[in-house]
Every structure is written in structure tokens, then in C-alpha cells.
Motif scaffolding. Structure first.
Motif, PDB file in Angstrom:
ATOM      1  N   GLY A   6      -5.271 -11.890   3.670  1.00  0.00           N
ATOM      2  CA  GLY A   6      -5.870 -11.522   2.396  1.00  0.00           C
ATOM      3  C   GLY A   6      -5.435 -10.126   2.015  1.00  0.00           C
TER       4      GLY A   6
ATOM      5  N   SER B 158       0.866  -1.191   0.000  1.00  0.00           N
ATOM      6  CA  SER B 158       0.000   0.000   0.000  1.00  0.00           C
ATOM      7  C   SER B 158       0.893   1.228   0.000  1.00  0.00           C
ATOM      8  CB  SER B 158      -0.939  -0.016   1.208  1.00  0.00           C
ATOM      9  OG  SER B 158      -1.925  -1.008   1.029  1.00  0.00           O
TER      10      SER B 158
ATOM     11  N   CYS C  71       3.259  10.057  10.296  1.00  0.00           N
ATOM     12  CA  CYS C  71       3.878  10.370   9.004  1.00  0.00           C
ATOM     13  C   CYS C  71       2.833  10.309   7.884  1.00  0.00           C
ATOM     14  CB  CYS C  71       4.991   9.364   8.741  1.00  0.00           C
ATOM     15  SG  CYS C  71       5.778   9.613   7.159  1.00  0.00           S
TER      16      CYS C  71
ATOM     17  N   LEU D 170      -1.234  -1.200  -4.463  1.00  0.00           N
ATOM     18  CA  LEU D 170      -2.567  -0.572  -4.469  1.00  0.00           C
ATOM     19  C   LEU D 170      -2.533   0.934  -4.710  1.00  0.00           C
ATOM     20  CD1 LEU D 170      -4.078  -2.750  -1.630  1.00  0.00           C
ATOM     21  CD2 LEU D 170      -4.510  -2.909  -4.066  1.00  0.00           C
TER      22      LEU D 170
ATOM     23  N   ASN E 221       4.814 -14.325   4.371  1.00  0.00           N
ATOM     24  CA  ASN E 221       6.116 -13.676   4.239  1.00  0.00           C
ATOM     25  C   ASN E 221       6.970 -14.094   5.439  1.00  0.00           C
ATOM     26  OD1 ASN E 221       5.514 -11.964   6.455  1.00  0.00           O
ATOM     27  ND2 ASN E 221       4.654 -10.393   5.127  1.00  0.00           N
TER      28      ASN E 221
ATOM     29  N   VAL F 135      -6.508  -6.338   1.884  1.00  0.00           N
ATOM     30  CA  VAL F 135      -7.491  -5.344   2.315  1.00  0.00           C
ATOM     31  C   VAL F 135      -7.683  -4.355   1.172  1.00  0.00           C
ATOM     32  CG1 VAL F 135      -7.975  -3.445   3.909  1.00  0.00           C
ATOM     33  CG2 VAL F 135      -6.854  -5.526   4.746  1.00  0.00           C
TER      34      VAL F 135
ATOM     35  N   GLY G 151      -1.507   0.746  14.357  1.00  0.00           N
ATOM     36  CA  GLY G 151      -1.468   2.163  13.965  1.00  0.00           C
ATOM     37  C   GLY G 151      -1.614   3.125  15.110  1.00  0.00           C
TER      38      GLY G 151
ATOM     39  N   ASN H  34      -0.531  -8.898   4.805  1.00  0.00           N
ATOM     40  CA  ASN H  34      -0.058 -10.006   3.969  1.00  0.00           C
ATOM     41  C   ASN H  34      -0.195 -11.371   4.634  1.00  0.00           C
ATOM     42  OD1 ASN H  34       1.485  -9.547   1.205  1.00  0.00           O
ATOM     43  ND2 ASN H  34       2.177 -11.488   2.042  1.00  0.00           N
TER      44      ASN H  34
ATOM     45  N   VAL I  50       2.646   7.287   5.115  1.00  0.00           N
ATOM     46  CA  VAL I  50       2.351   5.893   5.496  1.00  0.00           C
ATOM     47  C   VAL I  50       1.042   5.456   4.823  1.00  0.00           C
ATOM     48  CG1 VAL I  50       1.659   4.423   7.442  1.00  0.00           C
ATOM     49  CG2 VAL I  50       3.598   5.984   7.697  1.00  0.00           C
TER      50      VAL I  50
ATOM     51  N   HIS J 278       5.948   1.334   3.444  1.00  0.00           N
ATOM     52  CA  HIS J 278       6.764   1.745   4.598  1.00  0.00           C
ATOM     53  C   HIS J 278       7.286   0.587   5.444  1.00  0.00           C
ATOM     54  CE1 HIS J 278       5.440   5.640   3.432  1.00  0.00           C
ATOM     55  NE2 HIS J 278       5.957   6.244   4.469  1.00  0.00           N
ATOM     56  N   ASP J 279       7.044  -0.630   5.031  1.00  0.00           N
ATOM     57  CA  ASP J 279       7.503  -1.773   5.823  1.00  0.00           C
ATOM     58  C   ASP J 279       8.993  -1.625   6.140  1.00  0.00           C
ATOM     59  OD1 ASP J 279       6.363  -4.866   6.262  1.00  0.00           O
ATOM     60  OD2 ASP J 279       8.550  -4.666   6.246  1.00  0.00           O
ATOM     61  N   TYR J 280       9.353  -1.725   7.431  1.00  0.00           N
ATOM     62  CA  TYR J 280      10.749  -1.487   7.838  1.00  0.00           C
ATOM     63  C   TYR J 280      11.706  -2.497   7.229  1.00  0.00           C
ATOM     64  CZ  TYR J 280       9.621   2.006  11.410  1.00  0.00           C
ATOM     65  OH  TYR J 280       9.222   3.145  12.058  1.00  0.00           O
TER      66      TYR J 280
HETATM   67  P1  FDA Z   1       3.619  -1.495   3.150  1.00  0.00           P
HETATM   68  O1  FDA Z   1       2.901  -1.271   1.883  1.00  0.00           O
HETATM   69  O2  FDA Z   1       5.099  -1.675   3.097  1.00  0.00           O
HETATM   70  O3  FDA Z   1       2.942  -2.708   3.927  1.00  0.00           O
HETATM   71  C1  FDA Z   1       3.336  -3.149   5.213  1.00  0.00           C
HETATM   72  C2  FDA Z   1       2.888  -4.605   5.399  1.00  0.00           C
HETATM   73  O4  FDA Z   1       1.472  -4.709   5.229  1.00  0.00           O
HETATM   74  C3  FDA Z   1       3.502  -5.562   4.375  1.00  0.00           C
HETATM   75  O5  FDA Z   1       3.608  -6.846   4.964  1.00  0.00           O
HETATM   76  C4  FDA Z   1       2.453  -5.588   3.285  1.00  0.00           C
HETATM   77  O6  FDA Z   1       2.537  -6.747   2.468  1.00  0.00           O
HETATM   78  C5  FDA Z   1       1.163  -5.518   4.071  1.00  0.00           C
HETATM   79  N1  FDA Z   1       0.100  -4.817   3.348  1.00  0.00           N
HETATM   80  C6  FDA Z   1       0.158  -3.589   2.779  1.00  0.00           C
HETATM   81  N2  FDA Z   1      -1.023  -3.276   2.249  1.00  0.00           N
HETATM   82  C7  FDA Z   1      -1.853  -4.302   2.470  1.00  0.00           C
HETATM   83  C8  FDA Z   1      -3.209  -4.555   2.130  1.00  0.00           C
HETATM   84  N3  FDA Z   1      -3.931  -3.666   1.468  1.00  0.00           N
HETATM   85  N4  FDA Z   1      -3.760  -5.736   2.502  1.00  0.00           N
HETATM   86  C9  FDA Z   1      -3.017  -6.660   3.191  1.00  0.00           C
HETATM   87  N5  FDA Z   1      -1.733  -6.473   3.535  1.00  0.00           N
HETATM   88  C10 FDA Z   1      -1.149  -5.304   3.177  1.00  0.00           C
HETATM   89  N6  FDA Z   1       3.554   3.376  12.595  1.00  0.00           N
HETATM   90  C11 FDA Z   1       2.749   3.891  13.569  1.00  0.00           C
HETATM   91  O7  FDA Z   1       1.999   3.139  14.200  1.00  0.00           O
HETATM   92  N7  FDA Z   1       2.741   5.229  13.824  1.00  0.00           N
HETATM   93  C12 FDA Z   1       3.515   6.104  13.146  1.00  0.00           C
HETATM   94  O8  FDA Z   1       3.474   7.301  13.402  1.00  0.00           O
HETATM   95  C13 FDA Z   1       4.370   5.587  12.122  1.00  0.00           C
HETATM   96  N8  FDA Z   1       5.166   6.417  11.400  1.00  0.00           N
HETATM   97  C14 FDA Z   1       6.000   5.897  10.427  1.00  0.00           C
HETATM   98  C15 FDA Z   1       6.824   6.758   9.693  1.00  0.00           C
HETATM   99  C16 FDA Z   1       7.666   6.254   8.717  1.00  0.00           C
HETATM  100  C17 FDA Z   1       8.540   7.197   7.931  1.00  0.00           C
HETATM  101  C18 FDA Z   1       7.715   4.864   8.473  1.00  0.00           C
HETATM  102  C19 FDA Z   1       8.650   4.298   7.442  1.00  0.00           C
HETATM  103  C20 FDA Z   1       6.886   4.002   9.182  1.00  0.00           C
HETATM  104  C21 FDA Z   1       6.024   4.511  10.172  1.00  0.00           C
HETATM  105  N9  FDA Z   1       5.179   3.681  10.900  1.00  0.00           N
HETATM  106  C22 FDA Z   1       4.364   4.208  11.872  1.00  0.00           C
HETATM  107  C23 FDA Z   1       5.157   2.240  10.628  1.00  0.00           C
HETATM  108  C24 FDA Z   1       4.028   1.893   9.661  1.00  0.00           C
HETATM  109  O9  FDA Z   1       2.793   1.926  10.356  1.00  0.00           O
HETATM  110  C25 FDA Z   1       4.235   0.469   9.104  1.00  0.00           C
HETATM  111  O10 FDA Z   1       5.445   0.413   8.402  1.00  0.00           O
HETATM  112  C26 FDA Z   1       3.061   0.072   8.198  1.00  0.00           C
HETATM  113  O11 FDA Z   1       3.038  -1.319   8.039  1.00  0.00           O
HETATM  114  C27 FDA Z   1       3.184   0.756   6.846  1.00  0.00           C
HETATM  115  O12 FDA Z   1       2.093   0.522   6.046  1.00  0.00           O
HETATM  116  P2  FDA Z   1       2.256   0.752   4.463  1.00  0.00           P
HETATM  117  O13 FDA Z   1       0.994   0.400   3.808  1.00  0.00           O
HETATM  118  O14 FDA Z   1       2.864   2.097   4.222  1.00  0.00           O
HETATM  119  O15 FDA Z   1       3.429  -0.277   4.152  1.00  0.00           O
END
Ligand code: FDA
Length: 410
Positions: free
Chosen positions: A214, A86, A151, A107, A400, A216, A164, A211, A154, A89-91
Motif C-alpha cells: 500500500g 517519497s 544520507c 509524496l 514492481n 505509507v 533503514g 510499493n 533519503v 533514492h531507489d537504486y
Molecule cells: P524511493 O522514493 O525511490 O522509494 C523506494 C521504494 O519504496 C520504491 O519501491 C517506492 O515505490 C517505495 N516507496 C516509496 N515511498 C513509499 C511509500 N510512501 N509507501 C509505499 N512505498 C513507497 N539505506 C540505508 O539503509 N542507510 C543509508 O545510510 C542509506 N544511504 C543512502 C544514500 C543514498 C545517496 C542513496 C541513493 C540511498 C541510500 N540508502 C540508504 C538506500 C535507501 O534507504 C533506499 O534507496 C530507500 O528505499 C530510499 O527511500 P526513498 O523514499 O528515498 O526512495
């Protein structure tokens, strides 16, 4: 699921066959000129953006649910891994890196946010960033908001899947505490909502990590009330101004205040690096977090936690010597903190993913192996997550290095 000699070509043909309706416009392979820019667009961790990083065979950026269903069906048919992305931001980069041949479902094109002020709700597609969610709510109301991360870049998909938290956590709890419905596509390609998936799966997807259960597609958010004006201020203190005597507590779920002597050890370690490179972020728990039970969502870090510490170190290039120095420094700091933080198990937050805590073996995921990292993130909720996974994805299609395993993999 028999992998063919050329799963990549077969996968592409399968996609076209399953859904010729405009899907060709949202498929990227390495020969496509936009492949690299689409792949790199949301990568946030430069450690996983090198020429040595494994790359997806195909990236699909669905425009609709049918495209996601087609990508799931064809990956299954041709034995490819799926990584859902999505906001990227996955670390540990798990949404866009895999050592096994894989496909990314990104997405990025599914990011619509629909706000209904009268009913205090919003439907948010998983590709919307938190910034987009906040902006769309603020456009319509100065007194409604959504309590999620800080952030703006995200993604809602991964963030809410892991819990979250942000500035309003002590007042309202986590983002996942305010999800009232969802649209999810499971491993069989079915579109499920809260009523059709049942409360067990609905519980699991609100904090059990992405992941795993399913894809989302969209979350239904319950909005919260906020004052129209908020005052924000910073207080800055240096060590010479007795900063040590201000900071009164600790880390990922620290139950006891950190003694001053330990804080002095932290400052000493910070001073070993150049200024601006390292950061410890203390997030205060308490308030509403104390009132929500440990089992109400998979996120268990509730009553009794004073605060969480997030350790970070930043560097801008891919110099391997520097990478080694910094990663070794942060591992030593983490080890130094052991006596002052939660124990048995030492706890962690799935959204701050850390593969040092343990990993699944991707070929044959073991429950016992997963329990090592799983109880750190989820405590006793881990077993309930395994139970749900066993029911909804027994073949472990969505997986994963840190996804919940089904019980067949004991
Ligand atoms: P990404 O797309 O990388 O997905 C993360 C994981 O979820 C992966 O395993 C992915 O496969 C899975 N996934 C993604 N979309 C999906 C979907 N639609 N359905 C099913 N699985 C899905 N956290 C927090 O709680 N508070 C905060 O303030 C912050 N701030 C922050 C700042 C910065 C700069 C970073 C890099 C990270 C954060 N985080 C955070 C952490 C953040 O909440 C965490 O990395 C999330 O998993 C990021 O979601 P994304 O969709 O961006 O990541």
C-alpha cells in the motif's frame, strides 16, 4: 479493470470526478511545463534519467489522503500501474520508472514532521527526508534522536519500508525496529493504522520493501536517547601504512573475516579504475543487531553478521561506453567476492536494490521466480511476506520488478 483506448485521458477525468477539490493543482502531464522538473527533482540515479527512460503518463503530488485514494481508485479503474515515490533514492529507479503505462504518486508535498518530546515520539509523513526528520528532532531536543540512514536526502517512505540502517545501528538497530504505528492506504483505498491492519501487515511493512502492500502516508517513530555531545573521528590509512592489516572483515552479511589475500585482490581491482570512482563501504553489524531475532521484522540479517559491504561506482555523464566499462567492472568485483561472503543464498539488503538478483515478470508475477531474489533479501521471512501479500492485495495491484507476489501467482 478494463483498460480503455486512452487510459491516460480517462484517468485524468476519473481523478477530477473522484476529487475535484484542488486535485487539479497537483496533476502533471507531459504537456505541463513543470512536468520534467517535478519528475527529475528527486531522481538520484542518472542511469534512469535519459530520453530513453520510460516516463509516467501522469504525476500526482497529493496534498492529502483523499488525493492518494483518488489516484489509487482511478489507476485501478483504468488499468494503470502505480509507482509510489517519497525520496526517489531507489537504486534501480523503481519509484519513477516502469515499462508498463504508469502513474507516479509522489509524496513530495506530504512531509510534515511532528515531534512530541514528552512522549519521545514523532509522526513523520512519508515524503519527509531523513534530514528533515533529524532536524526537527534536534530543534526540540539535544538528547533524543532517531536511528536511521546516513544520507539526509533519503525519503522516510521508502527507507523505513526497507529497514533503514545508519550510524546508530549497533546501539539501537534499524529504523524499522523503532516504528510503533503507521498510516497506510491499501489497494481498496482504506486508511489503516496498526490496530486496524493487524500485526501481520504491520510486521510486513517494516522491512518488506515499498510499493507492495500500500502507500505509507506517515510513520510513528519511537525516539531514542543519545548523549548531548558526540565525538566523531576519522582514521586514514594508505596501503603503504598497512591498511590491509586493519580491515578485518566483509560484505552483505559476511560470517567469516575476509582473508588478507582477498583484500589484496580488492585493492588490485580498485586500482584498475580512476581514483574517486569506486567505493566499498563496510558497515559494521553486531551489538543490538545481534539481539534482535531474524523474524522480528522482514529484515533477516541479524546475529552472526560481522558487516555488510556496499559496492559503488560513480560516473557523471551518460557515455554508454563508460557505463558499460563501470557496470562490467562492478559485476566482476561482485563475482570475485563470492567465496568470501554469505552463501546459499548469497544475501542482500532490499534498500540496496539490485535487479541482477532476479526480477518479477510484471504481466504475470510468479512466486517461484520471485523466490529467487526474495530469499536473498528476506531469507525465510519471504514466505511470510507472500502470505501477508496474499491476504491484503490478492489482485497484486501494488507491484514492481521486485515486489512480493501473492500466492495466486504460483
Ligand atoms: P524511493 O522514493 O525511490 O522509494 C523506494 C521504494 O519504496 C520504491 O519501491 C517506492 O515505490 C517505495 N516507496 C516509496 N515511498 C513509499 C511509500 N510512501 N509507501 C509505499 N512505498 C513507497 N539505506 C540505508 O539503509 N542507510 C543509508 O545510510 C542509506 N544511504 C543512502 C544514500 C543514498 C545517496 C542513496 C541513493 C540511498 C541510500 N540508502 C540508504 C538506500 C535507501 O534507504 C533506499 O534507496 C530507500 O528505499 C530510499 O527511500 P526513498 O523514499 O528515498 O526512495
Amino acid at each position: 479493470w478494463v483498460a480503455s483506448a486512452d487510459p491516460h485521458e480517462d484517468f485524468l477525468q476519473c481523478l477530477h470526478y473522484q476529487n475535484s477539490n484542488a486535485i487539479s493543482k497537483v496533476i502533471y502531464t507531459p504537456i505541463n511545463s513543470s512536468y520534467s522538473s517535478v519528475l527529475q527533482f528527486s531522481i538520484r540515479n542518472g542511469r534512469f534519467n535519459t530520453s530513453a527512460t520510460p516516463k509516467p503518463l501522469v504525476i500526482v503530488t497529493p496534498l492529502n489522503v483523499a488525493h492518494i485514494q483518488a489516484a489509487i481508485a482511478c489507476s485501478q479503474k483504468h488499468g494503470l500501474q502505480i509507482r509510489v515515490r517519497s525520496g526517489g533514492h531507489d537504486y534501480e529507479g523503481l519509484s519513477y520508472v516502469s515499462v508498463l503505462p504508469f502513474v507516479i504518486i509522489d509524496l513530495i508535498n506530504m512531509r510534515t514532521v511532528t515531534v512530541d518530546i514528552g512522549n519521545k515520539i514523532a509522526w513523520v509523513q512519508a515524503g519527509a527526508t531523513l534530514g528533515e526528520v533529524y532536524y526537527r528532532i534536534a530543534e526540540k531536543s539535544r538528547t533524543l534522536a532517531f536511528p536511521a540512514g546516513v544520507c539526509p536526502t533519503v525519503g522516510s517512505g521508502g527507507h523505513i519500508s526497507g529497514g533503514g540502517h545508519g550510524m546508530m545501528m549497533r546501539k539501537y538497530g534499524l529504523a524499522a525496529d523503532h516504528i510503533i504505528d503507521v498510516k497506510l492506504i491499501d489497494a481498496e483505498g482504506r486508511i489503516l493504522d496498526r490496530a486496524s491492519m493487524g500485526e501481520d501487515l504491520f510486521w510486513a511493512i517494516r522491512g518488506g520493501g515499498g510499493n507492495t502492500f500500500g502507500v505509507v502516508v506517515a510513520w510513528k517513530l519511537e525516539l531514542v536517547t543519545v548523549p548531548p555531545t558526540v565525538t566523531v573521528f576519522n582514521v586514514t590509512r594508505t596501503l603503504e601504512q598497512n591498511a590491509t592489516k586493519l580491515a578485518k572483515t566483509d560484505y552483505v552479511n559476511v560470517k567469516e573475516p575476509i582473508p588478507e589475500i582477498a583484500l589484496e585482490g580488492i585493492w588490485e581491482r580498485l586500482n584498475q579504475l580512476d581514483a574517486q570512482v569506486a567505493q566499498l563501504q563496510f558497515t559494521a553489524y553486531g551489538g543490538k543487531m545481534d539481539e534482535i531475532s531474524e523474524t522480528s521484522t522482514p529484515f533477516p540479517h541479524r546475529a552472526g553478521n560481522l558487516f555488510q559491504i556496499h559496492y559503488a561506482v560513480f560516473w557523471g555523464d551518460q557515455d554508454s561506453e563508460r557505463s558499460q566499462i563501470y557496470t562490467s567492472w562492478i559485476r566482476k568485483l561482485y563475482s570475485y567476492m563470492t567465496p568470501y561472503v554469505t552463501k546459499n543464498p548469497r544475501q542482500a539488503y532490499i534498500n540496496y536494490r539490485d535487479l541482477d538478483l532476479g526480477m518479477n515478470n510484471l504481466g504475470n508475477t510468479s512466486y517461484k521466480q520471485a523466490r529467487i531474489w526474495g530469499t536473498k533479501y528476506f531469507k525465510n521471512n519471504f514466505d511470510r511476506l507472500v502470505h501477508v501479500k496474499t491476504k491484503v492485495d490478492p489482485a497484486n495491484f501494488f507491484r514492481n520488478e521486485q515486489s512480493i507476489p501473492p500466492l495466486s501467482s504460483w
